[in-house]
Design an enzyme around this catalytic site. Structure first.
Site, PDB file in Angstrom:
ATOM      1  N   SER A  69       0.807  -1.224   0.000  1.00 15.51           N
ATOM      2  CA  SER A  69       0.000   0.000   0.000  1.00 15.51           C
ATOM      3  C   SER A  69       0.838   1.271   0.000  1.00 15.51           C
ATOM      4  O   SER A  69       0.326   2.350  -0.290  1.00 15.51           O
ATOM      5  CB  SER A  69      -0.942   0.019   1.207  1.00 15.51           C
ATOM      6  N   LYS A 136       1.059   4.437   6.916  1.00 14.44           N
ATOM      7  CA  LYS A 136       0.464   5.294   5.886  1.00 14.44           C
ATOM      8  C   LYS A 136       1.130   6.676   5.945  1.00 14.44           C
ATOM      9  O   LYS A 136       1.869   6.993   6.873  1.00 14.44           O
ATOM     10  CB  LYS A 136      -1.047   5.463   6.094  1.00 14.44           C
TER      11      LYS A 136
END
Length: 254
Positions: A69, A136
Site C-alpha cells: 500500500s 500510511k
C-alpha cells in the site's frame, strides 16, 4: 655427617611443600577470577537486554512493512525504524510524515483488540505487532479540509492543490473515490502512496471516526528504511507539503 644428611632432606621437603602450597593458591585465584568474569559478563548481558527492551518500547523500534500500500516509497518486507519520540513532549504528526499507527477503533473495530499480554509483549518488541498496525502517509491534520478530486484531478488541502508526484505510485490517480472531509481536531487523514492498492482513510468514511485516525494511536514516525541494505534511506517529509503550511490545522489561522 649424619646430622647434615638429616638436615638436607628436611630443607628439600620444606621447599616442596611451599611450592605445592603456592601452586594450589594460584589455581584457586584463577578459578575465582574466572567466576568474577562470568558474573560480570552475565551482568553486562542483562543490562544490555534491559536497555534494548527499553529502547524498543519507548524510543525506536523496527517494523516490517506488510503490504504494497506504500509502494514505491516502501516495499513489502522492508524493515523500517520507527521513531517513537518524534511526537513526544507536545509534538504532532505533520502533513507528509509516514506514520505507523494502531488501527483499532478507526480502521478496525474494538472487538479486534488483542489481549493485554499480547499488547504488552508487542510494545516491548517481544512479539510481532500483528495485523492491527498500519503504515500510511499523513495527508491532513486536525482542522484541515481535504477534497478530491476537482477538474484538475488533484487532491487539495485547505484549497491548495498538492503536488504528489514525488511519492505517488507511478500511474496512480490521487484517488478514484471522490471525497470532501474536514478532519476533526486530534485526528489524522492518512493515505497510502500506492493509492490503487491501499485501504486507507477513504475506505472507512462510513465507519466510526469517519476514516480518520486518532493522534494518540500513532506509534511513531517511520524515519528510516533499514533493510534490505540496498534500499536503506531516510524517510523525509516531501517538500510539496510546505505549500500547505499556514493554511490551517493544529490551531493555525487560515
Amino acid at each position: 655427617m649424619a646430622p647434615t644428611a638429616q638436615a638436607a632432606p628436611a630443607e628439600v621437603s620444606g621447599g616442596d611443600g611451599a611450592d605445592a602450597a603456592g601452586d594450589g593458591g594460584g589455581d584457586g585465584g584463577g578459578a575465582a577470577t574466572g567466576r568474577r568474569w562470568s558474573r560480570d559478563l552475565l551482568w553486562i548481558g542483562a543490562v544490555c537486554v534491559v536497555v534494548l527492551l527499553l529502547v524498543n518500547a519507548f524510543v525506536a523500534r523496527p517494523f516490517a512493512v506488510p503490504s504494497g500500500s506504500m509502494e514505491g516509497t516502501l516495499e513489502p518486507g522492508d524493515r523500517v525504524l520507527v521513531n517513537q519520540l518524534a511526537y513526544a513532549f507536545g509534538g504532532h504528526p505533520q502533513r507528509g510524515d509516514v506514520v505507523v499507527f494502531d488501527g483499532i477503533g478507526s480502521f478496525l473495530p474494538y472487538q479486534d483488540e488483542p489481549s493485554g499480554l499480547k499488547r504488552l509483549l508487542a510494545g516491548a518488541g517481544l512479539a510481532p505487532a500483528g495485523d492491527t498496525v498500519y503504515v500510511k502517509r499523513v495527508i491532513g491534520v486536525g482542522g484541515d479540509r481535504i477534497t478530491c478530486c476537482g477538474t484538475d484531478g488533484r487532491l487539495k488541502v485547505n484549497g491548495v492543490a498538492l503536488d504528489e508526484s514525488a511519492y505517488l505510485f507511478p500511474g496512480d490517480a490521487p484517488s478514484a473515490v471522490p471525497f470532501d472531509i474536514v478532519v476533526p481536531d486530534g485526528k489524522l487523514w492518512v493515505m497510502g502512496d500506492h493509492r490503487s492498492a491501499s485501504r486507507d482513510s477513504r475506505d472507512h468514511l462510513g465507519e466510526p471516526g469517519g476514516g480518520t485516525v486518532p493522534e494518540d494511536k500513532v506509534i511513531g514516525r517511520a524515519a528510516w528504511v533499514m533493510f534490505p541494505l540496498g534500499r536503506a534511506t531516510s524517510l523525509d517529509r516531501p517538500a510539496a507539503f510546505a505549500a500547505i503550511e499556514g493554511t490551517g490545522g493544529h490551531g493555525e489561522q487560515r
